[in-house]
Every structure is written in C-alpha cells, then in structure tokens.
Design an enzyme around this catalytic site. Structure first.
Site, PDB file in Angstrom:
ATOM      1  N   GLU A 287      11.606   0.860  -1.032  1.00  0.00           N
ATOM      2  CA  GLU A 287      10.578   0.620  -2.051  1.00  0.00           C
ATOM      3  C   GLU A 287       9.992   1.972  -2.366  1.00  0.00           C
ATOM      4  OE1 GLU A 287       7.171   0.601  -3.599  1.00  0.00           O
ATOM      5  OE2 GLU A 287       6.434  -0.541  -1.873  1.00  0.00           O
ATOM      6  N   CYS A 321       1.623   2.395  -5.576  1.00  0.00           N
ATOM      7  CA  CYS A 321       2.899   2.607  -6.253  1.00  0.00           C
ATOM      8  C   CYS A 321       3.048   1.730  -7.489  1.00  0.00           C
ATOM      9  CB  CYS A 321       4.058   2.377  -5.295  1.00  0.00           C
ATOM     10  SG  CYS A 321       4.027   0.770  -4.503  1.00  0.00           S
TER      11      CYS A 321
END
Length: 516
Positions: A287, A321
């Site tokens: 990720e 993020c």
C-alpha cells in the site's frame, strides 16, 4: 484512512471526550501524559518476551522536539531471532482452530477498547495528531481485530465439479506462513492491526517493524496481545532506529523462512522491498504513495464539497496517503469554492499541541516534512500561484505549519506533480469533465480519488473512469474496515480490510482425489 476527522468531535466516544477535556485542563505535556502509562514499553517483543539491547534510540515529541522515551535499537541478531520465533510458532498456530483464533483476536480487540485512552495518549505523544483524532484511530484500529476475528471463521474452500466420474476435486485455503509487516508513522496503530488482524485470522504469524518515529504504539499493542493470550511468537515487534532501518528491513524481508511481505509507505521504499521479495519469490502486499485528486464540478453542492475538502485534506495535518493532494474545481464555481474553502479553513482549523482541546491540526511528524511543504509552496508561488491563506510555518514551533490554500495553480508545479503529505491545498481551475479526468489520471499512482457532482450520469462516468483504487463520491472520508483498501498503478498491490483482506494471507491448494 479512517471514518473520523479532526473537525468531527462528535464522533469521539463520550469517555474519550471527557479524557480530552481533563487532559487539556491539566495542561499535560506529551511526556507527562505517557510516562506513567501501563502500556509504555522500551524493548523489542520477540517470542513472547521483552528483549532489550544495549543500544537505544529516542522517540521524540513532534510538537516540542523533546525526548519522550528511549527504545531498544534492535539489529540483525534480533531480526533473525524474531523470524525464528515466528516460524516455530507458525507450526502450532496454523493448527489452532478458526474459532479459537477468533476468540483470541476478539479478546485483543476488547482490551484495545478497554485501554483506548492510554493508547490514544501514546499516539498523540509520538505522532502529534490531536487527541480526538488519536481516539478515533484507536477505535478504527481495534475494529480491524474485531472484523478479522469474525472473518477467521469464514475461510471457505470449494468443491469443484470435474468431468471424470472417478475423481473429486477441491480447493483448500491454507495460511502462507511467516509474514514481515512494515508500517508507517502516520497511523501507528491502525496500519498494524489492519495487516496483523488478517494475518493472524488466516493462521499466519508476524514480525512487525514499526516506523522509527512511532514505535511506542506497536509495543503497546504487543503488551495487549500478551494479555489477550496470543501465543508466544505469533506476534513479534522489532523496533529500530532510522540508522538500522534499512538493514533490519532487508533481513526481515529476505530471510528464507519469511513467506510474505506486507508494507505501507512510500512508493520508493516499496520498490526496494519488491526487489527483496523477488529473489525468494515471496508474496507481497504493497500500500504505497497516493496523489489523490479532489474534483468539484459545476454540478456540485459547493457547501458539501467544502466540508468534504476540509475533512479529506487536513485530517492528521494532511499526513495521510488518501488525503486530497490536488483540488480541481470547474470554472463556473471556482471562485465561490475558493472563497468558502478559505473561510472554512480560518473558522474550523486550529493549530496546536495535540493535547489541547481546541486543536484540530497538530504538528507535522518532523522538520523534514515541514521543509517539503515549504518547498512546494515556494515553487508554486514562484510560478505564479497565489496564497489565499496560510503559506508559512506556524509560530508554535518548527514542526507546525499553517493550513494553506493556494489558487492559480497549474499542473507544472511540484505540488501537483508529487505528494505533499502536509496541510497544503492547491486549487487548479478546469473547463471540462474530460480535462479534469485527464489531469486526475496523469499521475503514475492511483490510491484514492474524490469528486463532487449532483448529476447521476456524470457520477457514473467519472467513478468508472477515475484511475484509482478507491473513489469518494460526494464524500471526503471513505475508509471502513468492511471495505477493500488499496490502489492501482504504482500505488500498490493487493487489498486490505474487507472480506478480501484475509485472502492476502492464504494460499489456495488444489486437491484431486482419484480412484473413486
């Protein structure tokens, strides 16, 4: 990466709000708030025991720069010991019934909820985020253990019809083995449980290498794992300094006893770990970085879009993020949106120490992070961007930066070409839907994207054409334990959370019975 926001105080549990008010009225510093915590630990956690080494490294309060605590600086010997402990524990953990694994994960979840105040104080102390956000993270973090405690009992195989009458075929799902888990500092608890919950539910064992800025949250989770009865060696934590991070990370990723690497962090580091995985052909979950577009069409409800922009951009001081990094606003409502956005920033956002009740935006994690925001603002202004509000370091200290809004931004500026990871909102004016999609999809990453529109046809078109793994439609916060989290392009590989998350830790074995 969660369902909460600094501006949504009502989502903080009642007990947590009382804690926040009490802590702030007493004027607690970060160090004084955690020094007596029963969950504060200094050593690594390997094979069910606390391991100390002679070398230590400091964990700093990002708000003041003062030292909070010192933690064992683990190296290669501890890394090898952790892998061996996890491998040995896997031989028995894989045989534990799904129901029994479920019960243990549920107990761990319950202990997190019982200790939410202590866990939140540790997060705020070492990460800097407002205490009400930290309480939200703890709830979100614990929810992954709850979710995967339930998913542990739903790992189903298949009976496969075959044309041969004397054969039967089935597919079994079995745990991969030892998993190395490397996590970031921006969500020091949730990024661990999102991975570990799935891994343990599947029957894997894990070694966690937490970020060097925020190891205390990982060690607190280890203490609660012990209290929950998680067997020795199933959950291991190897903290280390920034100086040792590369060597420890390489050792934990290249050891032949490790079957999988799961990482959340920058795309640059992810590529290094992928190379480590390649030699051993290890399974990976990545990720990685994002560069989320936030598109506001002329058809949008402007007030709704502004509220979503505040929630998405400034949570955790812009250090997520999935936070919006590029704001694209159609020309018909551009000026109105910018005006209302600036008003909302000034009214709703309050910079301060995370332990102060009024704070909605704490410090950035360190001065390097502040310098990147400064660089992006300076580059944009030099190319013609206008500072609508903010634009400089805050007077509170070197790690604080004002919530900043820029207009007259172009796609040639650094802030629209790379992820800022800070409280900077650059606004680009666009003309058509096609132009907005072209700009949105121009990045080589694609984690999250957001857009606001009241046109049903446009909603379907844009949702399907936006090149990201997750889309928020008229919504600035999209994370939920029940839903798959992950990106496309260079934003990563695999999905976390949801019913799909546990599959990342399972192998499918085909079994053919003949001679029937």
């Amino acid at each position: 990466m969660a369902l909460y926001c600094s501006s949504l105080g009502s989502q903080v549990p009642r007990a947590g709000r009382a804690l926040l008010a009490g802590a702030c009225s007493r004027g607690l510093s970060a160090s004084s708030s955690i020094e007596a915590s029963p969950l504060l630990r200094s050593g690594g956690f390997i094979g069910g025991r606390w391991v100390t080494v002679a070398a230590t490294f400091p964990v700093l309060d990002p708000a003041s720069g003062t030292e909070l605590h010192r933690v064992s600086d683990c190296g290669l010997p501890e890394s090898r010991e952790a892998v061996t402990a996890a491998y040995n524990a896997f031989q028995s953990w894989r045989e534990v019934s799904a129901k029994d694994r479920s019960v243990l994960l549920r107990k761990w979840y319950e202990l997190m909820i019982q200790n939410k105040e202590e866990l939140a104080k540790i997060i705020t102390a070492e990460n800097g985020k407002p205490l009400k956000e930290a309480l939200g993270e703890v709830a979100y973090s614990a929810a992954f253990l709850e979710w995967f405690s339930e998913e542990a009992r739903r790992v189903y195989g298949d009976i496969i019809p075959v044309p041969m009458k004397d054969r039967r075929a089935l597919a079994l799902k079995q745990p991969l083995g030892v998993v190395t888990i490397i996590t970031p500092w921006n969500f020091p608890s949730a990024m661990i449980t999102r991975k570990v919950g799935a891994a343990l539910a599947a029957g894997c064992t894990v070694i966690v290498k937490p970020a060097e800025d925020t190891p205390l949250s990982a060690l607190a989770l280890a203490e609660l794992a012990t209290q929950a009865g998680i067997p020795a060696g199933v959950f291991n934590v190897v903290p280390c300094s920034r100086q040792n991070a590369a060597s420890v990370g390489e050792a934990l990723c290249t050891d032949p006893l490790v079957a999988k690497i799961s990482f959340t962090g920058s795309t640059t580091t992810g590529k290094i770990l992928l190379k480590h995985a390649a030699d051993g052909v290890k399974r990976v979950s990545m990720e990685l970085g994002g560069h989320a577009p936030f598109v506001v069409f002329d058809t949008a409800n402007v007030d709704q879009a502004v509220a979503g922009a505040i929630a998405s951009k400034y949570r955790n001081s812009g250090q997520t993020c999935v936070c919006s990094n590029r704001f694209l606003v159609q020309k018909g409502i551009h000026d109105t949106f910018v005006k209302k956005f600036a008003e909302a920033i000034k009214k709703e956002l309050h910079v301060g120490n995370g332990f102060e009740a009024s704070t909605t935006q704490g410090p950035l994690i360190n001065e390097k992070a502040v310098e990147k925001v400064e660089k992006h603002v300076s580059d944009a202004v030099n190319q013609g961007a206008c500072i609508v509000t903010g634009g400089k370091r805050h007077s509170l200290g070197k790690n604080f930066f004002e919530p900043t809004l820029l207009s007259n931004v172009t796609t040639s500026m650094l802030c629209t070409q790379e992820e800022t990871f800070g409280p900077l909102a650059p606004v680009i004016k666009f003309d058509t839907e096609e132009e907005a999609l072209a700009i949105s999809n121009s990045a080589n990453v694609g984690l999250a994207g957001y857009f606001y529109s009241q046109d049903p046809a446009q909603i379907w078109r844009v949702a399907e054409r936006m090149e990201v793994g997750m889309v928020g439609v008229n919504e600035g916060l999209l994370s939920s334990v029940e839903c798959p989290f992950g990106g496309v392009k260079q934003s990563g590989i695999g999905r976390e959370g949801s019913k799909y998350g546990i599959d990342e830790y399972l192998e499918i074995k085909y079994v053919c019975f003949g001679g029937l």
